[in-house]
Every structure is written in structure tokens, then in C-alpha cells.
Design a protein around this motif. Structure first.
Motif, PDB file in Angstrom:
ATOM      1  N   GLU A 175      46.748  31.907  45.866  1.00  0.00           N
ATOM      2  CA  GLU A 175      46.607  31.069  44.671  1.00  0.00           C
ATOM      3  C   GLU A 175      45.620  31.690  43.682  1.00  0.00           C
ATOM      4  N   ALA A 176      44.530  32.255  44.194  1.00  0.00           N
ATOM      5  CA  ALA A 176      43.556  32.894  43.309  1.00  0.00           C
ATOM      6  C   ALA A 176      44.167  34.114  42.616  1.00  0.00           C
ATOM      7  N   MET A 177      44.977  34.878  43.350  1.00  0.00           N
ATOM      8  CA  MET A 177      45.615  36.054  42.754  1.00  0.00           C
ATOM      9  C   MET A 177      46.683  35.684  41.733  1.00  0.00           C
ATOM     10  N   ALA A 178      47.140  34.429  41.744  1.00  0.00           N
ATOM     11  CA  ALA A 178      48.112  33.972  40.752  1.00  0.00           C
ATOM     12  C   ALA A 178      47.442  33.674  39.407  1.00  0.00           C
ATOM     13  N   THR A 179      46.117  33.716  39.368  1.00  0.00           N
ATOM     14  CA  THR A 179      45.367  33.513  38.130  1.00  0.00           C
ATOM     15  C   THR A 179      45.644  34.665  37.178  1.00  0.00           C
ATOM     16  N   ASP A 180      45.910  34.357  35.917  1.00  0.00           N
ATOM     17  CA  ASP A 180      46.157  35.412  34.924  1.00  0.00           C
ATOM     18  C   ASP A 180      45.013  36.418  34.921  1.00  0.00           C
ATOM     19  N   GLY A 181      45.363  37.692  35.024  1.00  0.00           N
ATOM     20  CA  GLY A 181      44.377  38.764  34.956  1.00  0.00           C
ATOM     21  C   GLY A 181      43.691  39.082  36.264  1.00  0.00           C
ATOM     22  N   ALA A 182      44.061  38.423  37.358  1.00  0.00           N
ATOM     23  CA  ALA A 182      43.401  38.656  38.642  1.00  0.00           C
ATOM     24  C   ALA A 182      43.576  40.103  39.100  1.00  0.00           C
ATOM     25  N   ILE A 183      42.479  40.700  39.534  1.00  0.00           N
ATOM     26  CA  ILE A 183      42.472  42.066  40.062  1.00  0.00           C
ATOM     27  C   ILE A 183      42.339  42.044  41.578  1.00  0.00           C
ATOM     28  N   GLY A 184      41.468  41.190  42.070  1.00  0.00           N
ATOM     29  CA  GLY A 184      41.237  41.096  43.503  1.00  0.00           C
ATOM     30  C   GLY A 184      40.421  39.862  43.823  1.00  0.00           C
ATOM     31  N   VAL A 185      40.552  39.391  45.067  1.00  0.00           N
ATOM     32  CA  VAL A 185      39.852  38.191  45.496  1.00  0.00           C
ATOM     33  C   VAL A 185      39.431  38.354  46.948  1.00  0.00           C
ATOM     34  N   ALA A 186      38.307  37.754  47.281  1.00  0.00           N
ATOM     35  CA  ALA A 186      37.823  37.751  48.667  1.00  0.00           C
ATOM     36  C   ALA A 186      37.224  36.392  48.987  1.00  0.00           C
ATOM     37  N   VAL A 187      37.461  35.926  50.195  1.00  0.00           N
ATOM     38  CA  VAL A 187      36.735  34.778  50.735  1.00  0.00           C
ATOM     39  C   VAL A 187      35.662  35.391  51.625  1.00  0.00           C
ATOM     40  N   VAL A 188      34.406  35.007  51.366  1.00  0.00           N
ATOM     41  CA  VAL A 188      33.278  35.716  51.966  1.00  0.00           C
ATOM     42  C   VAL A 188      32.403  34.780  52.794  1.00  0.00           C
ATOM     43  N   ASP A 189      32.037  35.252  53.975  1.00  0.00           N
ATOM     44  CA  ASP A 189      31.037  34.583  54.805  1.00  0.00           C
ATOM     45  C   ASP A 189      29.680  34.979  54.235  1.00  0.00           C
ATOM     46  N   GLY A 190      29.019  34.040  53.593  1.00  0.00           N
ATOM     47  CA  GLY A 190      27.758  34.323  52.914  1.00  0.00           C
ATOM     48  C   GLY A 190      26.599  34.591  53.846  1.00  0.00           C
ATOM     49  N   GLU A 191      26.746  34.295  55.120  1.00  0.00           N
ATOM     50  CA  GLU A 191      25.673  34.580  56.075  1.00  0.00           C
ATOM     51  C   GLU A 191      25.687  36.040  56.500  1.00  0.00           C
ATOM     52  N   SER A 192      26.883  36.589  56.724  1.00  0.00           N
ATOM     53  CA  SER A 192      26.988  37.977  57.178  1.00  0.00           C
ATOM     54  C   SER A 192      27.308  38.952  56.050  1.00  0.00           C
ATOM     55  N   GLY A 193      27.885  38.441  54.947  1.00  0.00           N
ATOM     56  CA  GLY A 193      28.318  39.313  53.864  1.00  0.00           C
ATOM     57  C   GLY A 193      29.689  39.925  54.091  1.00  0.00           C
ATOM     58  N   MET A 194      30.334  39.535  55.166  1.00  0.00           N
ATOM     59  CA  MET A 194      31.655  40.074  55.502  1.00  0.00           C
ATOM     60  C   MET A 194      32.745  39.198  54.901  1.00  0.00           C
ATOM     61  N   SER A 195      33.836  39.843  54.488  1.00  0.00           N
ATOM     62  CA  SER A 195      34.949  39.069  53.952  1.00  0.00           C
ATOM     63  C   SER A 195      35.770  38.500  55.105  1.00  0.00           C
ATOM     64  N   LEU A 196      36.223  37.262  54.904  1.00  0.00           N
ATOM     65  CA  LEU A 196      37.093  36.609  55.873  1.00  0.00           C
ATOM     66  C   LEU A 196      38.554  36.868  55.530  1.00  0.00           C
ATOM     67  N   GLY A 197      38.774  37.348  54.316  1.00  0.00           N
ATOM     68  CA  GLY A 197      40.107  37.692  53.856  1.00  0.00           C
ATOM     69  C   GLY A 197      40.032  38.247  52.456  1.00  0.00           C
ATOM     70  N   THR A 198      40.920  39.172  52.139  1.00  0.00           N
ATOM     71  CA  THR A 198      40.965  39.765  50.802  1.00  0.00           C
ATOM     72  C   THR A 198      42.413  39.916  50.371  1.00  0.00           C
ATOM     73  N   LEU A 199      42.589  40.014  49.062  1.00  0.00           N
ATOM     74  CA  LEU A 199      43.904  40.291  48.494  1.00  0.00           C
ATOM     75  C   LEU A 199      43.680  41.007  47.175  1.00  0.00           C
ATOM     76  N   GLY A 200      44.458  42.048  46.921  1.00  0.00           N
ATOM     77  CA  GLY A 200      44.310  42.818  45.692  1.00  0.00           C
ATOM     78  C   GLY A 200      43.246  43.885  45.859  1.00  0.00           C
TER      79      GLY A 200
END
Length: 121
Positions: free
Chosen positions: A9-34
Motif C-alpha cells: 500500500e505504501a508503494m502505491a503512493t505516487d512517487g514512492a521509491i522504497g519503503v521499510a517497516v523498521v524495528d526501532g529497537e534494533s534498527g533492522m527492517s522487518l520488511g522492505t519493498l522497492g
């Protein structure tokens, strides 16, 4: 909504280049697209974790009884949006990079807020 759905859904945003859902405690992404060669989302996830932490420390140092909802970073050619999801302590956030020439910042913020509010991890 699941992480995979949120990313799509985030990547469906006009102009989206990339998106990540991030665990803010570790700094690791839980998932990415783009992303791709021009945008390493793993590096961005770790770096933006530091941005979220720094802002939280600043609010605390100022004695402000408030929390961050989102953070906007504007570059010459891009917008970078960080939207806290779930708890406002920065333990989970969505990072969205947008092409500035092809995006509507107000609509992107509205969409990211909706996605973050319905994200389930």
C-alpha cells in the motif's frame, strides 16, 4: 494489516521509491519493498532509527510531554517520511522515500498515517 500489505500500500503512493517497516529497537527492517541500487533500504532503516532516537532524546531533554508522530526530511530530489506506528516510543516505524517531482507530500503523509495506524506486527 500485515507487513506485506502495508509495504504494498505504501508503494502505491505516487512517487514512492522504497519503503521499510523498521524495528526501532534494533534498527533492522522487518520488511522492505522497492529501493534498489540508488536506495539501500537496510542502511536507511538503521540510519533513520538513529533519527527517531535523537528526536526522542531531544524531546526528553526539553522536558516536553509529547511524542513524535512523523518526521519529514526533504532533499533536493526526494522526500523521506518516517511515521511511528503503534506505540509512540519509536519501537516500530515506517520509512517511505518519495521522488519529490512525482509525489504529493500531503497525500503521502495522510496515506502513511492510515497505513501505520492499521499495521499489525
Amino acid at each position: 494489516m500485515r507487513i506485506e500489505t502495508a509495504l504494498k500500500e505504501a508503494m502505491a503512493t505516487d512517487g514512492a521509491i522504497g519503503v521499510a517497516v523498521v524495528d526501532g529497537e534494533s534498527g533492522m527492517s522487518l520488511g522492505t519493498l522497492g529501493g534498489g541500487m540508488d536506495l539501500d533500504l537496510e542502511v536507511a532503516a538503521a540510519g533513520n532509527t538513529e533519527v527517531v532516537r535523537a528526536k526522542a532524546r531531544t524531546l526528553k531533554a526539553l522536558g516536553m510531554d509529547d511524542s513524535v508522530e512523523d518526521i519529514l526530511i526533504t532533499l533536493g530530489a526526494q522526500y523521506h517520511l518516517i511515521r511511528l506506528a503503534g506505540r509512540s516510543d519509536g519501537s516500530l516505524f515506517i520509512y517511505l522515500a518519495l521522488d519529490r517531482s512525482r509525489s504529493n507530500l500531503a497525500l503521502a503523509r495522510h496515506s502513511l498515517k492510515r497505513i501505520a495506524n492499521s499495521l499489525e506486527v
